[in-house]
Scaffold this motif. Structure first.
Motif: not given
Length: 567
Positions: A345-348, A391-394, A408-412
């Motif tokens: 996420t932006e925070a991590t 994780i969302v694999l595109e 891939n991207h993440t849920q955040g």
């Protein structure tokens, strides 16, 4: 095949190929592929004439075309990155040529009968091929169509072959590389397999038990290859598990220390931060035996993320290793950070960036940091269950990228946000490094050491590549200082007597200097350089000893002058 009888008048020629898509200068071209070098050694020890070739796709095809009239077989190393490349080249070769085409490599672990139609090779051999490739080629020479262990056939799948005793096989030889020209880098592998199970790692996700070579065997290989070398070498221990066994490690370190009394080399390895924290004294022993660069798994600055990856190490462990390495004088410590990985996420991202900047503050001039995106490698937990990591694999098969763009991207975070996150991270790290150098926080000894490793062993780290090398005057200064080691000295190296009697030597050519930026005294020092001692120059400029000292210190810091005992 009709060509066999003609080929057999000489030793059957085999070309082992590792190729990737058309991006020059990638890591795979810099580091020898020990897999194909090892197979070449085994074939050459058993009646074949084998060469190993590494290069981009177009060059690989051109090379094969030049050799086509004398080849008995071409054997391709296939991994996750080059699957489509290998498939396309094999398809072309089978349409136009008669020699055999064989495929192996780590990607075959996940191949089945259906892949026979995709790759169209004469054989797909799964696993470590020292025995199976030799057996398959020998059978074809004899006109036999036997099935070797690990070979996929239309009627059956095959198990991946794992070997246990590596001592019975011929040692790899760099000279077996096609068109071999010696470079400083010399790759060595001391073990196969991995005991760790990091969620993103192919080796950890797929390998069986760790199989380590005995220290004596590793040292024997290194010595044999050093004997055939003609210049300084940079040993590159490729395996992730070099530091796993402290008893074996100490035997190797002792042997390396002895070998360095005869041969000029330095070395690199990967280390596990969790292990190194528990065995911290080993770090000093490793440096004393010639280690100049080490890589540790960093991945993230967030504890929960490292735990999700199964790293068996915490950010605090990484920080401790950085502190110890800097205190012990390790020239270079490198690590990689995954951007857009587990639960990102932006925070991590912000937390990881803060952690990294703190690490740079702890060790100015030592860290060589890189970034990557998550690659969903087959068999890994992230490939099989991305949802467990947020994780969302595109693009699960990574068809759209060569590790330079996220698949891939993440849920955040969206894909564009992952890319921007990496860009911001790199910018902040780069700016911090530049600030450290501009503020004089990087010790001169480290700068000099980096240049020595680059000039002598071909090892250029981040600070040198992105900061030092941009200053041509600085590069020229260190080139002369290192080339004339002992004959030229920096100001701070001079004894009290030498600070009077040694001769000032101008280093950069005047065309490289902004003359208008020089003071009159600086210009006069350069004009008289090579002709007068420091004391004589002091009299010419009519300066006090203290002012002369300050002048020479400044000119030395600006990389304008060095000092010699004689003209």
């Amino acid at each position: 095949m009709d060509f066999i009888s003609e080929t057999m008048t000489n030793k059957p020629e085999i070309l082992l190929v590792y190729t990737q898509r058309m991006v020059r200068g990638r890591t795979f071209e810099m580091i020898e592929n020990l897999g194909i070098l090892t197979l070449a050694a085994q074939l050459n020890a058993n009646g074949f004439e084998a060469k190993a070739y590494t290069g981009i796709t177009t060059d690989a095809v051109k090379t094969i075309e030049k050799m086509k009239g004398r080849l008995f077989a071409v054997c391709f190393y296939c991994d996750f990155d080059n699957r489509s490349t290998v498939a396309a080249i094999i398809n072309y070769l089978k349409k136009h040529h008669d020699f055999y085409v064989v495929m192996g490599g780590p990607q075959t672990l996940h191949m089945t009968q259906k892949d026979l139609a995709i790759y169209e090779a004469d054989a797909i051999l799964k696993g470590e091929g020292e025995e199976t490739l030799l057996a398959w080629l020998n059978a074809r020479i004899q006109g036999k169509d036997i099935i070797v262990t690990g070979e996929i056939r239309a009627s059956q799948n095959a198990d991946y072959v794992y070997l246990e005793d590596f001592s019975q096989y011929a040692l790899p030889r760099n000279e077996d590389a096609l068109n071999y020209a010696e470079r400083p880098l010399l790759s060595v592998i001391t073990a196969r397999g991995c005991p760790y199970r990091c969620a993103f790692c192919f080796e950890g996700g797929n390998s069986k038990k760790l199989r380590m070579r005995r220290a004596e065997e590793v040292l024997n290989e290194i010595e044999e290859r050093l004997k055939r070398s003609h210049g300084p070498r940079y040993l590159f221990f490729c395996d992730d598990t070099f530091t796993t066994n402290p008893v074996r490690l100490r035997k190797i370190l002792s042997g390396l220390k002895t070998l360095r009394e005869t041969y000029d080399f330095v070395w690199f390895c990967e280390g596990h931060p969790g292990f190194l924290v528990k065995h911290s004294k080993l770090i000093g022993e490793m440096i004393a035996s010639g280690m100049v660069r080490m890589q540790i798994g960093m991945e993230s600055g967030v504890d929960e993320v490292l735990e999700a990856y199964g790293k068996q190490a915490k950010p605090a462990d990484i920080q401790k290793v950085v502190e110890i390495c800097f205190a012990e004088g390790l020239p270079q410590l490198t690590g990689n950070y995954i951007i857009g990985g587990a639960f990102e996420t932006e925070a991590t991202l912000e937390a990881t960036t803060t952690t990294v900047l703190e690490l740079l503050d702890l060790a100015p001039g030592m860290l060589d940091l890189s970034t990557t995106f998550i690659m969903p490698l087959p068999g890994t937990q992230i490939y099989n269950h991305p949802e467990k990591f947020g994780i969302v694999l595109e693009d699960r098969e990574c068809i759209t990228a060569i590790e330079d763009f996220p698949v891939n991207h993440t849920q955040g975070l969206s894909l564009p946000e992952v890319c921007m996150g990496r860009s911001r991270f790199i910018t902040k790290v780069s700016n911090k490094m530049k600030e450290q150098f501009a503020a004089g926080l990087v010790p001169k000894e480290r700068i000099r050491q980096d240049f020595k490793l680059a000039f002598k062993y071909g090892l250029a780290a981040g600070y040198l590549k992105f900061i030092y090398a941009k200053n041509k005057v600085m590069v020229d200064y260190y080139k002369k200082l290192i080339d004339y080691d002992g004959l030229l000295k920096e100001w701070h190296e001079l004894s009290e007597d030498e600070q009077k009697n040694w001769i000032i030597q101008k280093i950069p050519d005047l065309s490289m200097i902004d003359i208008k930026a020089l003071t009159q005294n600086e210009f006069e020092c350069l004009r008289y350089s090579g002709k007068v001692t420091i004391s004589e120059m002091t009299e010419i400029l009519k300066l006090s000893a203290e002012k002369m000292k300050k002048l020479l210190m400044k000119m030395s810091d600006d990389y304008l002058i060095l000092f010699s005992e004689v003209i």
